[in-house]
Design a protein around this motif. Structure first.
Motif, PDB file in Angstrom:
ATOM      1  N   LEU A 105      46.570  32.103  42.663  1.00  0.00           N
ATOM      2  CA  LEU A 105      45.436  32.608  43.441  1.00  0.00           C
ATOM      3  C   LEU A 105      44.691  31.505  44.178  1.00  0.00           C
ATOM      4  N   SER A 106      45.343  30.350  44.355  1.00  0.00           N
ATOM      5  CA  SER A 106      44.652  29.216  44.970  1.00  0.00           C
ATOM      6  C   SER A 106      44.414  29.405  46.470  1.00  0.00           C
ATOM      7  N   SER A 107      45.012  30.412  47.092  1.00  0.00           N
ATOM      8  CA  SER A 107      44.772  30.679  48.510  1.00  0.00           C
ATOM      9  C   SER A 107      43.448  31.393  48.747  1.00  0.00           C
ATOM     10  N   PHE A 108      42.729  31.725  47.645  1.00  0.00           N
ATOM     11  CA  PHE A 108      41.547  32.570  47.763  1.00  0.00           C
ATOM     12  C   PHE A 108      40.321  31.919  47.123  1.00  0.00           C
ATOM     13  N   GLN A 109      39.149  32.337  47.615  1.00  0.00           N
ATOM     14  CA  GLN A 109      37.884  31.832  47.111  1.00  0.00           C
ATOM     15  C   GLN A 109      37.469  32.601  45.855  1.00  0.00           C
ATOM     16  N   ASN A 110      37.247  31.908  44.756  1.00  0.00           N
ATOM     17  CA  ASN A 110      36.651  32.482  43.546  1.00  0.00           C
ATOM     18  C   ASN A 110      37.176  33.874  43.216  1.00  0.00           C
ATOM     19  N   PRO A 111      38.475  34.037  42.988  1.00  0.00           N
ATOM     20  CA  PRO A 111      39.019  35.374  42.733  1.00  0.00           C
ATOM     21  C   PRO A 111      38.450  35.993  41.461  1.00  0.00           C
ATOM     22  N   GLY A 112      38.108  37.280  41.534  1.00  0.00           N
ATOM     23  CA  GLY A 112      37.592  37.989  40.378  1.00  0.00           C
ATOM     24  C   GLY A 112      38.691  38.337  39.388  1.00  0.00           C
ATOM     25  N   LYS A 113      38.288  38.860  38.231  1.00  0.00           N
ATOM     26  CA  LYS A 113      39.230  39.113  37.141  1.00  0.00           C
ATOM     27  C   LYS A 113      40.166  40.278  37.424  1.00  0.00           C
ATOM     28  N   SER A 114      39.840  41.108  38.383  1.00  0.00           N
ATOM     29  CA  SER A 114      40.734  42.248  38.666  1.00  0.00           C
ATOM     30  C   SER A 114      41.963  41.831  39.458  1.00  0.00           C
ATOM     31  N   TRP A 115      41.967  40.609  39.985  1.00  0.00           N
ATOM     32  CA  TRP A 115      43.085  40.135  40.802  1.00  0.00           C
ATOM     33  C   TRP A 115      44.041  39.298  39.962  1.00  0.00           C
ATOM     34  N   GLN A 116      45.347  39.457  40.235  1.00  0.00           N
ATOM     35  CA  GLN A 116      46.360  38.666  39.547  1.00  0.00           C
ATOM     36  C   GLN A 116      47.582  38.509  40.435  1.00  0.00           C
ATOM     37  N   ILE A 117      48.419  37.549  40.090  1.00  0.00           N
ATOM     38  CA  ILE A 117      49.717  37.363  40.742  1.00  0.00           C
ATOM     39  C   ILE A 117      50.792  37.888  39.792  1.00  0.00           C
ATOM     40  N   ALA A 118      51.719  38.682  40.334  1.00  0.00           N
ATOM     41  CA  ALA A 118      52.771  39.278  39.529  1.00  0.00           C
ATOM     42  C   ALA A 118      54.119  39.071  40.209  1.00  0.00           C
ATOM     43  N   PHE A 137      40.172  41.125  51.318  1.00  0.00           N
ATOM     44  CA  PHE A 137      40.883  42.241  50.712  1.00  0.00           C
ATOM     45  C   PHE A 137      39.918  42.983  49.794  1.00  0.00           C
ATOM     46  N   GLN A 138      39.714  44.264  50.068  1.00  0.00           N
ATOM     47  CA  GLN A 138      38.769  45.048  49.282  1.00  0.00           C
ATOM     48  C   GLN A 138      39.315  45.249  47.874  1.00  0.00           C
ATOM     49  N   GLY A 139      38.469  45.004  46.872  1.00  0.00           N
ATOM     50  CA  GLY A 139      38.941  45.054  45.495  1.00  0.00           C
ATOM     51  C   GLY A 139      38.127  45.907  44.560  1.00  0.00           C
ATOM     52  N   ASP A 140      37.098  46.597  45.057  1.00  0.00           N
ATOM     53  CA  ASP A 140      36.202  47.324  44.162  1.00  0.00           C
ATOM     54  C   ASP A 140      36.420  48.833  44.160  1.00  0.00           C
ATOM     55  N   HIS A 141      37.477  49.319  44.851  1.00  0.00           N
ATOM     56  CA  HIS A 141      37.665  50.764  44.974  1.00  0.00           C
ATOM     57  C   HIS A 141      38.906  51.296  44.250  1.00  0.00           C
ATOM     58  N   GLY A 142      40.008  50.559  44.258  1.00  0.00           N
ATOM     59  CA  GLY A 142      41.214  51.122  43.666  1.00  0.00           C
ATOM     60  C   GLY A 142      42.321  50.113  43.516  1.00  0.00           C
ATOM     61  N   ALA A 143      43.374  50.534  42.809  1.00  0.00           N
ATOM     62  CA  ALA A 143      44.508  49.660  42.515  1.00  0.00           C
ATOM     63  C   ALA A 143      45.421  49.569  43.730  1.00  0.00           C
ATOM     64  N   VAL A 144      45.719  48.350  44.135  1.00  0.00           N
ATOM     65  CA  VAL A 144      46.520  48.098  45.319  1.00  0.00           C
ATOM     66  C   VAL A 144      47.262  46.781  45.134  1.00  0.00           C
ATOM     67  N   ASN A 193      45.620  43.982  42.675  1.00  0.00           N
ATOM     68  CA  ASN A 193      44.252  44.290  42.261  1.00  0.00           C
ATOM     69  C   ASN A 193      44.286  45.545  41.397  1.00  0.00           C
ATOM     70  N   ASP A 194      43.768  45.433  40.176  1.00  0.00           N
ATOM     71  CA  ASP A 194      43.776  46.551  39.241  1.00  0.00           C
ATOM     72  C   ASP A 194      42.397  46.666  38.598  1.00  0.00           C
ATOM     73  N   PRO A 195      41.413  47.197  39.335  1.00  0.00           N
ATOM     74  CA  PRO A 195      40.042  47.220  38.825  1.00  0.00           C
ATOM     75  C   PRO A 195      39.818  48.206  37.696  1.00  0.00           C
ATOM     76  N   GLY A 196      40.658  49.242  37.605  1.00  0.00           N
ATOM     77  CA  GLY A 196      40.421  50.283  36.608  1.00  0.00           C
ATOM     78  C   GLY A 196      40.470  49.773  35.189  1.00  0.00           C
ATOM     79  N   LYS A 204      35.528  46.601  36.545  1.00  0.00           N
ATOM     80  CA  LYS A 204      34.867  46.260  37.803  1.00  0.00           C
ATOM     81  C   LYS A 204      35.751  45.339  38.621  1.00  0.00           C
ATOM     82  N   GLY A 205      35.976  45.715  39.880  1.00  0.00           N
ATOM     83  CA  GLY A 205      36.745  44.864  40.775  1.00  0.00           C
ATOM     84  C   GLY A 205      35.847  44.217  41.809  1.00  0.00           C
ATOM     85  N   THR A 206      36.307  43.123  42.383  1.00  0.00           N
ATOM     86  CA  THR A 206      35.559  42.427  43.430  1.00  0.00           C
ATOM     87  C   THR A 206      36.465  42.175  44.623  1.00  0.00           C
TER      88      THR A 206
END
Length: 623
Positions: A41-54, A232-239, A78-81, A85-87
């Motif tokens: 996730l080093s391409s992004f600023q302060n990634p929240g916990k809902s984001w991961q690399i798979a 990338f919107q992260g607070d609404h749904g899994a994408v 992104n898997d906020p559910g 809480k997603g960011t």
């Protein structure tokens, strides 16, 4: 002195070439391209916990807002559910003019979006099966918002996609966006709005030249800026996202300055001796245009000025000489010669000011005059100096002639498939094609010569322009997002063993098509004979436009008869009776195989899903 040596025949071809070449890419764009690394996730600023690399991701059709991942890298998820809480996720880089291309996957019922410069949202949504799309559906440009406006009018300037071509949850979808950033003067005042020049979803154009008058709802700020991060919107749904490619166009454009013109009356097929004839009009101009001529026909315009180049490198120029022909020189050297069918030239230019000259001769009486130059160079998206191409020139093309399917509709035509043929060349023609359209906006093409579907698609029905305009060539083409099924082949074949190669031709099969019968809802059931058996092939659209259901009924099937349900580079089982094909492009669901067990097998470097036929086979194509 350069002699023009124009001829009327060559000028007719020249004008037609320019007009027919109109579009975003008359020349090859030359931006700075790179793939966004997704090893971490080093391409992004302060990634929240809902984001991961798979390493991979799947979704289930009946489980809302859930993605399942496997370890590895290359996929941004992104898997906020599951984490409550997603960011939103912001890139480390900022962009101005940019092309973006990526694949994305939606979970069932999920909602997300991509904010260009963090401010202008292209909506991502599970819009599978939606018949009438809005700006909040997949591929829409989300609306702006103003709380001071009356109720019901707070949201405004949202743009729905031209058609809904969304795929099912758990399938990869492809998005391409060409974005032009807002322009500002030296004082920081905005002088030009941002634009989405073009957007494609799953291979279908859904937006062109959409002006963005301000940030959309939920923007990171209501101010507009020359550059901003991708968000990338992260607070609404899994994408999930993969294969994110960025092409930036941040270099300054060349400019034409100090333009002077002279207009000469007459039909000039060679360049005149300018000193021997006085011009009918002359003066200065801020742009290339044919409107400075006081004559509608038979005139020559000579432009001279300075081309100011700030970024050195290779530039390609494509000349629009509607209703005539022309020549262009830069730095006293001919870049676009006269009399050429393709009025295009490529040249390496240094930074600095250099002499510029353009000659335009209007001699085709019925042609519409226009002058313009499409320019592309290092880090510069193609743009036009002068009059726009669209609607100009000598374009006599017609279309599109569209056929809608407000009710179940059948249209027979040739159908050209953009796939490799047996000789390795691109393009296969199905000469006895039956195109079947539905009001659910799900359609298919049936190949009567092989008793099989060759493609399905979602969205509009058919463009019949090549079939019906002028003399026509007998072909039509799908309007929506198409899923092809590879080389046309038979659905049924007798195999000496489950490992034997699939039958490639009719030899020994006794294949004989017997047409089709139409039911009370105008839906066809196809009939044919094969290996002495009678086959009924009933294809129907699934409820809600979710896909296609096919039922094959075979009387006296005999031994060793198999049905091939799918062929692709990959076929993966996701449940006992469900498979994904070609890297999660579509699903195959085996509904009823009469107790027989489907088998995924290797076949010539690809995979095939086959099943023994015991009288009836039914399956669904979900996409």
């Amino acid at each position: 002195m350069v002699r023009l040596k124009f001829s009327v025949n060559k000028l007719l071809v020249t004008g037609l070439f320019w007009a027919c070449g109109a579009g975003l890419a008359l020349a090859q764009s030359a931006g700075e391209s790179y793939a966004l690394p997704l090893k971490d996730l080093s391409s992004f600023q302060n990634p929240g916990k809902s984001w991961q690399i798979a390493g991979g991701v799947t979704a289930e059709l009946d489980k809302a807002n859930r993605l399942n991942t496997v370890e590895g890298n290359g996929v941004l998820v992104n898997d906020p559910g599951r984490r409550k809480k997603g960011t939103d996720l912001y890139t480390n880089f900022e962009h101005g003019d940019m092309d973006m291309e990526l694949d994305f996957m939606m979970a069932k019922g999920a909602n997300s979006g991509i904010y260009l410069q963090g401010r202008y949202e292209v909506q991502l949504n599970d819009s599978w099966g939606t018949k009438t799309a809005t700006s909040g559906d997949n591929g829409g440009i989300y609306e702006r918002w103003d709380e001071s406006r009356p109720n019901g009018q707070k949201g405004f300037q949202g743009y729905a996609p031209r058609q809904n071509v969304s795929r099912a949850p758990g399938l990869w979808q492809h998005l391409k966006v060409s974005f032009q950033a807002p322009r500002f003067d030296a004082s920081g005042k905005k002088i030009e709005n941002a634009k989405i020049l073009r957007a494609e979803l799953n291979g279908v154009v859904i937006h062109e030249n959409v002006e963005l008058f301000g940030p959309t709802r939920g923007a990171m700020g209501n101010n507009e800026v020359p550059t901003g991060p991708l968000r990338f919107q992260g607070d609404h749904g899994a994408v999930a996202f993969k294969d994110i490619k960025i092409t930036e166009y941040g270099k300054p454009r060349p400019e034409l300055v100090d333009l002077k013109y002279q207009v000469y009356k007459g039909k000039y097929e060679v360049e005149p001796l300018y000193d021997s004839i006085p011009p009918e009009a002359e003066g200065t101009s801020v742009a290339l245009t044919s409107t400075i001529s006081p004559f509608p026909n038979d005139f020559l315009i000579r432009y001279r000025g300075t081309l100011r180049v700030k970024e050195p490198g290779e530039y390609t120029f494509n000349l629009n000489a509607g209703g005539g022909g022309g020549m262009m020189k830069i730095n006293n050297k001919v870049v676009i010669p006269i009399g050429d069918r393709n009025l295009r030239g490529t040249v390496n230019l240094p930074a600095g000011d250099m002499p510029f000259e353009l000659i335009y001769s209007k001699i085709v009486e019925w042609g519409r005059p226009s002058i313009g130059i499409a320019v592309v160079g290092p880090g510069i998206r193609e743009y036009v100096m002068g009059e726009p191409v669209a609607g100009g020139g000598n374009n006599n093309s017609q279309g599109p002639i569209l056929v809608d399917a407000p009710v179940n509709t059948i249209l027979r035509s040739f159908m050209d498939l953009p796939i490799e043929n047996e000789e390795g060349r691109r393009g296969v023609r199905v000469v006895h094609a039956v195109n079947v359209g539905s009001p659910e906006q799900v359609h298919y093409t049936y190949d009567m010569d092989r008793g099989n579907m060759v493609q399905v698609w979602r969205g509009g029905f058919l463009d019949a322009t090549p079939m019906w305009y002028s003399r026509g060539d007998g072909s039509s083409r799908p309007v929506g997002a198409v899923q092809h099924f590879g080389q046309p082949a038979f659905t049924l074949a007798k195999l000496s063993s489950p490992q034997a190669a699939w039958v490639a031709d009719t030899a020994g099969s006794g294949y004989r098509p017997e047409g089709y019968d139409v039911d009370k809802n105008d839906q066809p059931t196809f009939s044919y004979k094969l290996y002495g058996a009678n086959v009924q092939d009933a294809i129907r659209v699934l409820e809600g436009g979710k896909g296609i259901r096919r039922e094959l009924t075979v009387q006296n099937p005999g031994e060793n008869l198999y049905a091939r349900l799918a062929e692709g580079n990959t076929i993966e089982a996701v449940s006992r009776d469900m498979y994904t094909v070609d890297g999660k492009s579509y699903y195959i669901k085996v509904d009823d195989a009469g107790g027989a067990k489907p088998v995924v097998r290797d076949a010539g470097g690809k995979k095939e899903l086959i099943v023994p036929v015991r009288g009836k086979v039914s399956y669904s194509i979900i996409f």
